[in-house]
Design an enzyme around this catalytic site. Structure first.
Site, PDB file in Angstrom:
ATOM      1  N   LYS A   1      -5.184 -13.436  52.809  1.00 12.53           N
ATOM      2  CA  LYS A   1      -4.846 -13.957  53.116  1.00 12.53           C
ATOM      3  C   LYS A   1      -3.103 -14.110  51.319  1.00 12.53           C
ATOM      4  CE  LYS A   1      -7.827 -18.338  53.098  1.00 12.53           C
ATOM      5  NZ  LYS A   1      -6.774 -18.574  54.191  1.00 12.53           N
TER       6      LYS A   1
ATOM      7  N   ARG B   1     -15.794 -21.483  60.792  1.00 16.80           N
ATOM      8  CA  ARG B   1     -16.521 -21.671  62.237  1.00 16.80           C
ATOM      9  C   ARG B   1     -17.691 -20.707  62.597  1.00 16.80           C
ATOM     10  NH1 ARG B   1     -10.851 -20.312  65.112  1.00 16.80           N
ATOM     11  NH2 ARG B   1     -10.389 -21.905  63.461  1.00 16.80           N
TER      12      ARG B   1
END
Ligand code: BES
Ligand code: MN
Ligand code: ZN
Length: 500
Positions: free
Chosen positions: A271, A345
């Site tokens: 990020k 996920r």
């Protein structure tokens, strides 16, 4: 934490450091509501003109503090705006209570004399007060805010059984939300997967909740390729915490799964600096399901709960999972990783697979899963996705009754094709198109719940408040979804989850 009690005392004669009353504005006429009326009467005819001179219009969120100058026994009157009389509901009571108690400084005790009609209203006022008074000052020498030790709820029905029960419920629920907030606010250095697992295990609760912690070796034995794949870049190995609350004659069985990324750097798909600033909040889903499970147990609700918190730290390193790697998940499915920042996920997939081995009526997962959900719904509304039409419709209603805005999003058919479009594995983890990221993520998760009824709650927006505090929501961790999960259990006990 502040203690909560209920009394049928008069707001004019109660001996507290401050009394909070509510004032409505109905067609431009200001009037104190409920028990606050006696305070207005004590001040006499000058009361409303005085409020007007102070610029107080009784708008929701507005607050004014007045010295009572011996007109009533408590030295300070705090007046909170309630807006139009007809707009009063549980949410406005929660907010008014929080705004009222937050306006009081340097007080030992505060009386809340807001208008309530029955136990549910009293519960809302109690919840709002305790949620509003939350502060996280573990890392400060001097606490940033001083809170009153006692909050007294003033109502005529103080002796009713259901009102007393409502106060206990408010206290239990608010403590659970505040526990989740504490965990979310704790910096990642002090809340690694190991330390978080220990904090969950050590949590003091009189209720019977069985806790077990699976370490990385056990996860490997179980073939949890998703959790291990995300955790392998970090020096702090992953964990999975399982909780079980098994009441004697359960009316329903919930399986709860919460995303527990204790820090999300993005991994090798790193990020930006600002993008990872608040990523200690990426375990908010795990915090919510654990805190809610304890609350459900403490309330003794007749609902069995099996909760799963997969905990991992998503870091870049020489051992980290690479874009292009293939992971074999607990379910046996293989997954081609495209973006290591879509890690949630992967850990959820293994935990959802475990949840399918229970006989739960419904599986609910809670996760700070996608930035796309924040783009779609803003920072205060969670997204709800499901493989079951009825649940999909029900959950946002239940959340609304708990005071948590949630909104349904679809899993369109095209997402199934995209999830199964990997060149070399059964599933692909990430959709390179920048559209519908929340929907794709849900379609991916759905692959791991078999034929079970399942709801996914994406709390990427509401889990962490980067802006100023508002109502009963503080800066930082908010404890999002805790109240919805407790409410879900309450309604499940009344048959809300039965299919069809
Ligand atoms: N934890 C983030 C999602 C998130 C974003 C939570 C903002 C709270 C606030 C998640 O793991 C993530 O990084 N998602 C990516 C997915 C993308 C790579 C498909 C995102 O949303 O950008
Ligand atoms: Mn991520
Ligand atoms: Zn994440």
């Amino acid at each position: 934490m502040t203690s909560l009690s209920v009394r049928s005392a008069k707001p004019t004669t109660i001996r507290t450091d401050a009394v909070v009353i509510g004032v409505t504005n109905t067609m431009k006429r200001l009037a104190a509501a409920g028990p606050g009326r006696s305070v207005q009467d004590a001040f006499g005819r000058g009361f409303v003109p005085m409020l007007a001179s102070l610029g107080f219009e009784a708008k929701p969120g507005q607050v004014a503090s007045l010295p009572s100058a011996h007109v009533i026994r408590s030295p300070v009157v705090v007046v909170v705006g309630l807006g139009d009389e007809g707009s009063l509901d549980h949410e406005s009571l929660r907010r008014a209570a929080a705004i009222g108690v937050k306006a009081v400084t340097n007080a030992v005790s505060v009386a809340l004399a807001l208008p309530t009609d029955g136990a549910a209203d009293v519960r809302a006022v109690g919840e709002g007060a305790l949620l509003g008074l939350y502060a996280f000052d573990r890392y400060r020498a001097d606490p940033a805010v001083d809170r009153p030790g006692d909050v007294v709820l003033v109502t005529e029905d103080a002796r009713h059984k259901d009102v007393k029960a409502a106060v206990t419920t408010a206290e239990t629920v608010a403590r659970a939300v505040n526990l989740a907030r504490d965990w979310v606010n704790t910096p990642s250095c002090d809340l690694t997967p190991q330390l978080f697992a220990a904090a969950i295990t050590d949590h003091k609760s009189d209720a019977k909740v069985a806790v077990r912690v699976l370490d990385d070796k056990t996860l490997a034995k179980q073939g949890c390729g998703g959790i291990l794949g995300v955790g392998r870049g970090s020096d702090n190995p992953p964990r999975l915490v399982g909780l079980e609350y098994s009441p004697r004659r359960p009316k329903a069985h919930l399986a709860l799964v919460g995303k527990g990324i204790t820090f999300d750097s993005g991994g090798l798909s790193l990020k930006t600096g600002p993008g990872m600033m608040t990523m200690k909040c990426d375990m908010s889903g795990a915090a919510a399901v654990v805190a809610a499970t304890y609350a459900i147990a403490e309330l003794g609700l007749p609902v069995k709960v099996s909760a799963y918190a997969p905990l991992a730290e998503n870091m870049p390193s020489g051992t980290a999972t690479r874009p292009g790697d293939v992971l074999t998940m607990r379910s046996g499915a293989t997954v081609e990783v495209h973006n290591t920042d879509a890690e949630g996920r992967l850990v959820l997939a293994d935990a959802l697979d475990m949840a399918t081995e229970t006989d739960a009526d419904v599986i609910v997962d809670v996760a700070t899963l996608t930035g796309a959900c924040v783009v779609a719904l803003g920072t205060r509304t969670a997204g709800v996705l499901s493989n079951d039409e009825r649940l999909h419709a029900r959950l946002p209603e239940i959340a609304g009754r708990a005071g948590e805005p949630m909104w349904s999003l679809p899993i369109p058919e095209e997402m199934k094709t995209k999830v199964t479009s990997s060149q070399l594995a059964d599933l692909r983890q990430h959709n390179p198109e920048p559209y519908g990221g929340t929907l794709f993520a849900a379609a991916f998760l759905r692959e791991f719940v078999k034929d079970r009824r399942w709801v996914h709650i994406d709390i990427a927006g509401p889990a962490f408040n980067d802006h100023e505090a508002h109502g009963y929501t503080p800066k930082g961790g908010t404890g999002a979804a805790v109240r919805t999960l407790v409410r879900l259990a309450q309604e499940a006990a009344d048959g809300a989850l039965s299919p069809g």
